[in-house]
Design a protein around this motif. Sequence first.
Motif, PDB file in Angstrom:
ATOM      1  N   PHE A  39       0.851  -1.195   0.000  1.00  0.00           N
ATOM      2  CA  PHE A  39       0.000   0.000   0.000  1.00  0.00           C
ATOM      3  C   PHE A  39       0.893   1.254   0.000  1.00  0.00           C
ATOM      4  CE2 PHE A  39      -4.387  -1.470   1.702  1.00  0.00           C
ATOM      5  CZ  PHE A  39      -4.351  -2.569   0.851  1.00  0.00           C
ATOM      6  N   GLU A  40       0.887   1.981  -1.090  1.00  0.00           N
ATOM      7  CA  GLU A  40       1.749   3.153  -1.228  1.00  0.00           C
ATOM      8  C   GLU A  40       1.273   4.330  -0.385  1.00  0.00           C
ATOM      9  OE1 GLU A  40       2.056   4.042  -5.345  1.00  0.00           O
ATOM     10  OE2 GLU A  40       3.137   2.187  -5.851  1.00  0.00           O
ATOM     11  N   SER A  41       0.023   4.320   0.034  1.00  0.00           N
ATOM     12  CA  SER A  41      -0.507   5.416   0.839  1.00  0.00           C
ATOM     13  C   SER A  41      -0.044   5.351   2.288  1.00  0.00           C
ATOM     14  CB  SER A  41      -2.032   5.419   0.782  1.00  0.00           C
ATOM     15  OG  SER A  41      -2.555   4.195   1.266  1.00  0.00           O
ATOM     16  N   LEU A  42       0.607   4.259   2.676  1.00  0.00           N
ATOM     17  CA  LEU A  42       1.089   4.082   4.037  1.00  0.00           C
ATOM     18  C   LEU A  42       2.608   4.000   4.055  1.00  0.00           C
ATOM     19  CD1 LEU A  42      -1.393   1.308   5.275  1.00  0.00           C
ATOM     20  CD2 LEU A  42      -1.532   3.763   5.761  1.00  0.00           C
ATOM     21  N   SER A  43       3.236   4.657   5.012  1.00  0.00           N
ATOM     22  CA  SER A  43       4.670   4.503   5.209  1.00  0.00           C
ATOM     23  C   SER A  43       4.942   3.109   5.780  1.00  0.00           C
ATOM     24  CB  SER A  43       5.185   5.578   6.164  1.00  0.00           C
ATOM     25  OG  SER A  43       4.667   5.354   7.475  1.00  0.00           O
ATOM     26  N   SER A  44       6.207   2.722   5.824  1.00  0.00           N
ATOM     27  CA  SER A  44       6.534   1.393   6.352  1.00  0.00           C
ATOM     28  C   SER A  44       6.083   1.251   7.799  1.00  0.00           C
ATOM     29  CB  SER A  44       8.042   1.140   6.234  1.00  0.00           C
ATOM     30  OG  SER A  44       8.775   2.135   6.925  1.00  0.00           O
ATOM     31  N   GLU A  45       6.226   2.321   8.596  1.00  0.00           N
ATOM     32  CA  GLU A  45       5.773   2.276   9.980  1.00  0.00           C
ATOM     33  C   GLU A  45       4.255   2.159  10.057  1.00  0.00           C
ATOM     34  OE1 GLU A  45       6.195   4.781  14.188  1.00  0.00           O
ATOM     35  OE2 GLU A  45       6.873   5.666  12.295  1.00  0.00           O
ATOM     36  N   GLN A  46       3.561   2.899   9.194  1.00  0.00           N
ATOM     37  CA  GLN A  46       2.104   2.833   9.173  1.00  0.00           C
ATOM     38  C   GLN A  46       1.632   1.467   8.682  1.00  0.00           C
ATOM     39  OE1 GLN A  46       1.323   6.221   6.701  1.00  0.00           O
ATOM     40  NE2 GLN A  46       1.473   7.684   8.386  1.00  0.00           N
ATOM     41  N   GLN A  47       2.356   0.856   7.749  1.00  0.00           N
ATOM     42  CA  GLN A  47       2.029  -0.501   7.308  1.00  0.00           C
ATOM     43  C   GLN A  47       2.124  -1.473   8.486  1.00  0.00           C
ATOM     44  OE1 GLN A  47       4.848  -1.139   4.164  1.00  0.00           O
ATOM     45  NE2 GLN A  47       3.715   0.096   2.673  1.00  0.00           N
ATOM     46  N   HIS A  48       3.140  -1.291   9.321  1.00  0.00           N
ATOM     47  CA  HIS A  48       3.288  -2.127  10.520  1.00  0.00           C
ATOM     48  C   HIS A  48       2.066  -1.990  11.426  1.00  0.00           C
ATOM     49  CE1 HIS A  48       5.631  -4.107  13.795  1.00  0.00           C
ATOM     50  NE2 HIS A  48       4.852  -3.353  14.569  1.00  0.00           N
ATOM     51  N   HIS A  49       1.625  -0.759  11.649  1.00  0.00           N
ATOM     52  CA  HIS A  49       0.468  -0.545  12.517  1.00  0.00           C
ATOM     53  C   HIS A  49      -0.817  -1.086  11.877  1.00  0.00           C
ATOM     54  CE1 HIS A  49       2.830   1.604  15.367  1.00  0.00           C
ATOM     55  NE2 HIS A  49       3.056   2.652  14.592  1.00  0.00           N
ATOM     56  N   ALA A  50      -0.940  -0.921  10.564  1.00  0.00           N
ATOM     57  CA  ALA A  50      -2.125  -1.439   9.868  1.00  0.00           C
ATOM     58  C   ALA A  50      -2.183  -2.957   9.967  1.00  0.00           C
ATOM     59  CB  ALA A  50      -2.116  -1.002   8.413  1.00  0.00           C
ATOM     60  N   LYS A  51      -1.041  -3.628   9.848  1.00  0.00           N
ATOM     61  CA  LYS A  51      -0.999  -5.086   9.995  1.00  0.00           C
ATOM     62  C   LYS A  51      -1.304  -5.494  11.432  1.00  0.00           C
ATOM     63  CE  LYS A  51       2.325  -7.182   7.619  1.00  0.00           C
ATOM     64  NZ  LYS A  51       3.669  -7.461   7.040  1.00  0.00           N
ATOM     65  N   THR A  52      -0.830  -4.673  12.386  1.00  0.00           N
ATOM     66  CA  THR A  52      -1.174  -4.920  13.785  1.00  0.00           C
ATOM     67  C   THR A  52      -2.679  -4.861  13.981  1.00  0.00           C
ATOM     68  OG1 THR A  52       0.910  -4.008  14.632  1.00  0.00           O
ATOM     69  CG2 THR A  52      -0.969  -4.019  16.138  1.00  0.00           C
ATOM     70  N   TYR A  53      -3.295  -3.803  13.477  1.00  0.00           N
ATOM     71  CA  TYR A  53      -4.717  -3.577  13.736  1.00  0.00           C
ATOM     72  C   TYR A  53      -5.591  -4.612  13.033  1.00  0.00           C
ATOM     73  CZ  TYR A  53      -8.472  -0.583  15.454  1.00  0.00           C
ATOM     74  OH  TYR A  53      -9.559  -0.094  16.146  1.00  0.00           O
ATOM     75  N   THR A  54      -5.269  -4.909  11.770  1.00  0.00           N
ATOM     76  CA  THR A  54      -6.093  -5.886  11.051  1.00  0.00           C
ATOM     77  C   THR A  54      -5.904  -7.290  11.613  1.00  0.00           C
ATOM     78  OG1 THR A  54      -4.352  -5.981   9.348  1.00  0.00           O
ATOM     79  CG2 THR A  54      -6.260  -4.571   8.909  1.00  0.00           C
ATOM     80  N   THR A  55      -4.680  -7.634  12.016  1.00  0.00           N
ATOM     81  CA  THR A  55      -4.472  -8.922  12.682  1.00  0.00           C
ATOM     82  C   THR A  55      -5.294  -8.981  13.963  1.00  0.00           C
ATOM     83  OG1 THR A  55      -2.240  -9.263  11.786  1.00  0.00           O
ATOM     84  CG2 THR A  55      -2.770 -10.387  13.851  1.00  0.00           C
ATOM     85  N   GLY A  56      -5.315  -7.877  14.706  1.00  0.00           N
ATOM     86  CA  GLY A  56      -6.091  -7.838  15.936  1.00  0.00           C
ATOM     87  C   GLY A  56      -7.578  -7.969  15.694  1.00  0.00           C
ATOM     88  N   LEU A  57      -8.088  -7.310  14.662  1.00  0.00           N
ATOM     89  CA  LEU A  57      -9.522  -7.406  14.360  1.00  0.00           C
ATOM     90  C   LEU A  57      -9.915  -8.829  14.000  1.00  0.00           C
ATOM     91  CD1 LEU A  57     -10.108  -4.144  12.267  1.00  0.00           C
ATOM     92  CD2 LEU A  57     -10.874  -4.601  14.609  1.00  0.00           C
TER      93      LEU A  57
END
Length: 406
Positions: A17-35
């Motif tokens: 996802f180009e709209s997310l930085s590498s750090e934001q990608q990490h958080h997005a993977k955290t959140y979706t894994t959690g959901l």
Amino acid sequence: MLPITDFLSCTEPIDEFESLSSEQQHHAKTYTTGLVAASNKTVAGIAREILPAQGKRAVNKFLTEYDWDEDQVNHERLEELQKHGETRWSQDGYVILDDSVTDKTGKELPGVGKFYDHAEGETVWGQNLVYAFYADDKTAYPLAFRLYDDDDDQSKYDLARDIIDELEDEVGVPADTYLMDSWFTHDSNLTEYIESYGKDWVGPLRSNRQVTYGGEEIRVDALEERIDKTEREIDDETYKIWTQKRSISELDEVRLLIAEKVTEKEDEENPVRYFASNKIDAPSEHLIRSYSFRWPVEVFFEDSKQDLGFGDCEVRDEGGASRHWHLQMLAYSLLRLGPESNASGTQCSKASSIQVQLEYALKEVVYNLFSWVRDHPKQALDELMEEIEHLFLHSDGSDGSKGWYL
């Protein structure tokens, strides 16, 4: 719930996802894994249970403070779905417009108020979201949503038109037909708006809608008492059907279909349904089959509320709440792309549910935990369990609260 030692494999597309930085990608993977996999799907619960999470504060900042565009993330989600044959949309698919109410207790949450919940059959205190959903004979997933706020000037019809503009002008969904419930069919401006994009629509009518028949205006349920319906077999089901071109109040001339499903069970109610469509020359069989594609959106709401944290967000910030729902749509879609995805289910069955993918995700969580244990072969089991407990208890960055969250 077991501590989650790694991100689920289904979240890997987020790395592109180009709209997310590498750090934001990490958080997005955290959140979706959690959901998908956490037992507690709030910010605190996700930060506590997902061991790679970088703490509650980091997850909360990602949701409410970090600079990223959830609409762009949503478009990238839809683009990812088009890369795979089993989830690629088509002209023969359907866009479903519907809304869902989720119960809340907080008084300061965005858009919260009293709404009638059709699933509960009563008025509840909660949030009401208007959704667009895509479905065809092989897949189903959400497209976009808007939060309805009774204090704003925009009605749910206005929000539906905003969504249609997004889907037609920005996203480019090719589906030719929109499906709605009776609430949305009631607004003639909405049906005209759909037609302005060259699209068709099918929706049910309330029993009190007026129809021109025999030179007079009568209720559609009164018309049903005057007509003779014909039995027809459609997909192994028997229906009593009557259809004609008729002028309906607020809709002008449409294809009117009156249908009653025939059953041999005496205790099973099959009320007469009234449908309208701008597909003037469409056979009744086509209209009934088309409308059956509304079912996956109901399954989506059920799965999302029960298993994907749809109503677990208690963020008071409207932007943060919007991001929660966008990430929840992302989690749902990533499961659709998972290795256990079964895209061959029929549109009218629970085969469109994500339960198989959720079971696979749970197995992956257990496998990842065993792999973590395997990577520490020199430690005794008791020592490993103490380390797991320590990681689990302090993964939210807290400095001393104790308890075991299994």
